[in-house]
Design a protein around this motif. Structure first.
Motif, PDB file in Angstrom:
ATOM      1  N   VAL A  37       0.827  -1.210   0.000  1.00  0.00           N
ATOM      2  CA  VAL A  37       0.000   0.000   0.000  1.00  0.00           C
ATOM      3  C   VAL A  37       0.859   1.258   0.000  1.00  0.00           C
ATOM      4  O   VAL A  37       0.371   2.340  -0.308  1.00  0.00           O
ATOM      5  N   GLY A  38       2.145   1.135   0.363  1.00  0.00           N
ATOM      6  CA  GLY A  38       3.032   2.297   0.338  1.00  0.00           C
ATOM      7  C   GLY A  38       3.722   2.613   1.649  1.00  0.00           C
ATOM      8  O   GLY A  38       4.552   3.530   1.706  1.00  0.00           O
ATOM      9  N   PHE A  39       3.396   1.908   2.721  1.00  0.00           N
ATOM     10  CA  PHE A  39       4.087   2.135   3.983  1.00  0.00           C
ATOM     11  C   PHE A  39       5.518   1.630   3.863  1.00  0.00           C
ATOM     12  O   PHE A  39       5.815   0.739   3.073  1.00  0.00           O
ATOM     13  N   ARG A  40       6.410   2.228   4.661  1.00  0.00           N
ATOM     14  CA  ARG A  40       7.786   1.750   4.700  1.00  0.00           C
ATOM     15  C   ARG A  40       8.214   1.592   6.152  1.00  0.00           C
ATOM     16  O   ARG A  40       7.734   2.299   7.042  1.00  0.00           O
ATOM     17  N   LYS A  41       9.110   0.657   6.365  1.00  0.00           N
ATOM     18  CA  LYS A  41       9.623   0.409   7.711  1.00  0.00           C
ATOM     19  C   LYS A  41      10.485   1.582   8.142  1.00  0.00           C
ATOM     20  O   LYS A  41      11.235   2.131   7.350  1.00  0.00           O
ATOM     21  N   MET A  42      10.346   1.941   9.431  1.00  0.00           N
ATOM     22  CA  MET A  42      11.139   3.061   9.940  1.00  0.00           C
ATOM     23  C   MET A  42      11.947   2.691  11.177  1.00  0.00           C
ATOM     24  O   MET A  42      13.068   3.123  11.324  1.00  0.00           O
ATOM     25  N   LEU A  43      11.375   1.957  12.076  1.00  0.00           N
ATOM     26  CA  LEU A  43      11.977   1.749  13.384  1.00  0.00           C
ATOM     27  C   LEU A  43      11.624   0.354  13.859  1.00  0.00           C
ATOM     28  O   LEU A  43      10.502  -0.100  13.654  1.00  0.00           O
ATOM     29  N   THR A  44      12.561  -0.310  14.477  1.00  0.00           N
ATOM     30  CA  THR A  44      12.280  -1.606  15.095  1.00  0.00           C
ATOM     31  C   THR A  44      12.370  -1.431  16.594  1.00  0.00           C
ATOM     32  O   THR A  44      13.399  -0.984  17.116  1.00  0.00           O
ATOM     33  N   GLU A  45      11.280  -1.760  17.289  1.00  0.00           N
ATOM     34  CA  GLU A  45      11.279  -1.727  18.739  1.00  0.00           C
ATOM     35  C   GLU A  45      11.835  -3.059  19.228  1.00  0.00           C
ATOM     36  O   GLU A  45      11.457  -4.118  18.742  1.00  0.00           O
ATOM     37  N   MET A  46      12.747  -3.003  20.188  1.00  0.00           N
ATOM     38  CA  MET A  46      13.367  -4.214  20.702  1.00  0.00           C
ATOM     39  C   MET A  46      13.154  -4.276  22.204  1.00  0.00           C
ATOM     40  O   MET A  46      12.929  -3.257  22.841  1.00  0.00           O
ATOM     41  N   ARG A  47      13.218  -5.489  22.745  1.00  0.00           N
ATOM     42  CA  ARG A  47      13.054  -5.643  24.197  1.00  0.00           C
ATOM     43  C   ARG A  47      14.023  -6.680  24.707  1.00  0.00           C
ATOM     44  O   ARG A  47      14.483  -7.542  23.963  1.00  0.00           O
ATOM     45  N   LEU A  48      14.303  -6.572  25.981  1.00  0.00           N
ATOM     46  CA  LEU A  48      15.129  -7.537  26.682  1.00  0.00           C
ATOM     47  C   LEU A  48      14.403  -7.888  27.969  1.00  0.00           C
ATOM     48  O   LEU A  48      14.157  -7.003  28.806  1.00  0.00           O
ATOM     49  N   ALA A  49      14.025  -9.146  28.123  1.00  0.00           N
ATOM     50  CA  ALA A  49      13.406  -9.591  29.374  1.00  0.00           C
ATOM     51  C   ALA A  49      14.517  -9.892  30.353  1.00  0.00           C
ATOM     52  O   ALA A  49      15.420 -10.680  30.070  1.00  0.00           O
ATOM     53  N   THR A  50      14.500  -9.225  31.497  1.00  0.00           N
ATOM     54  CA  THR A  50      15.586  -9.386  32.458  1.00  0.00           C
ATOM     55  C   THR A  50      15.356 -10.533  33.427  1.00  0.00           C
ATOM     56  O   THR A  50      16.246 -10.837  34.228  1.00  0.00           O
ATOM     57  N   GLY A  51      14.164 -11.118  33.389  1.00  0.00           N
ATOM     58  CA  GLY A  51      13.895 -12.245  34.272  1.00  0.00           C
ATOM     59  C   GLY A  51      13.591 -11.861  35.703  1.00  0.00           C
ATOM     60  O   GLY A  51      13.526 -12.689  36.581  1.00  0.00           O
ATOM     61  N   VAL A  52      13.424 -10.582  35.960  1.00  0.00           N
ATOM     62  CA  VAL A  52      13.144 -10.106  37.320  1.00  0.00           C
ATOM     63  C   VAL A  52      11.650 -10.213  37.584  1.00  0.00           C
ATOM     64  O   VAL A  52      10.809  -9.992  36.808  1.00  0.00           O
TER      65      VAL A  52
END
Length: 155
Positions: free
Chosen positions: A140-155
């Protein structure tokens, strides 16, 4: 294309819309292990249907609701060149109706709504692992801009 109509959602359609939302959440649950186990809602659909700052659309084939999508007006960040933008969500198509361009029809109508509100920026979020959805939005025309990342610390 079949005789698919795109129109505003109605309050009397809330039971079907809420089912769409739960189907959407169920499809995204395997992609996000931070979801709570119990039922929850992404959206206040009734409030959005009533709001001037949101648009909830449905695709209808005959008397059957087959897809949905919404746009909400959000405030841009102080560092954005735009003050407000349209944020799309609630993009759902019934499984037997996928691959027919219905998502594009809804997005096109939401973009028209956004322009009518004076907005020239439209954004959405999609799980990067949801390859079919990413491909559909890029088509449709959208483009990727940002990737959100996470780290589970296990706390």
């Amino acid at each position: 294309m079949e005789n698919i109509q795109i129109r505003q959602a109605r309050l009397d359609e809330l039971p079907t819309l809420l089912a769409f939302e739960q189907n959407l959440i169920a499809s995204e649950r395997p992609l996000d292990d931070t979801f709570v186990a119990e039922e929850f809602h992404y959206y206040d659909l009734e409030k959005m249907i009533r709001s001037d700052d949101a648009e909830v659309l449905v695709a209808v084939l005959g008397d059957r609701l087959i897809a949905s999508g919404n746009a909400r007006i959000l405030e841009g960040k102080h560092y954005n060149r735009f003050k407000r933008y349209a944020f799309l969500g609630f993009m759902y198509t019934e499984p037997d109706m996928r691959g027919r361009g219905i998502n594009r029809l809804i997005i096109d109508a939401l973009v028209v709504w956004a322009r009518g509100k004076g907005l020239d920026e439209v954004r959405l979020q999609v799980y990067s692992e949801n390859i079919p959805a990413v491909a559909a939005y890029e088509k449709v025309g959208f483009r990727k801009m940002l990737t959100e990342m996470r780290l589970a610390t296990g706390v």
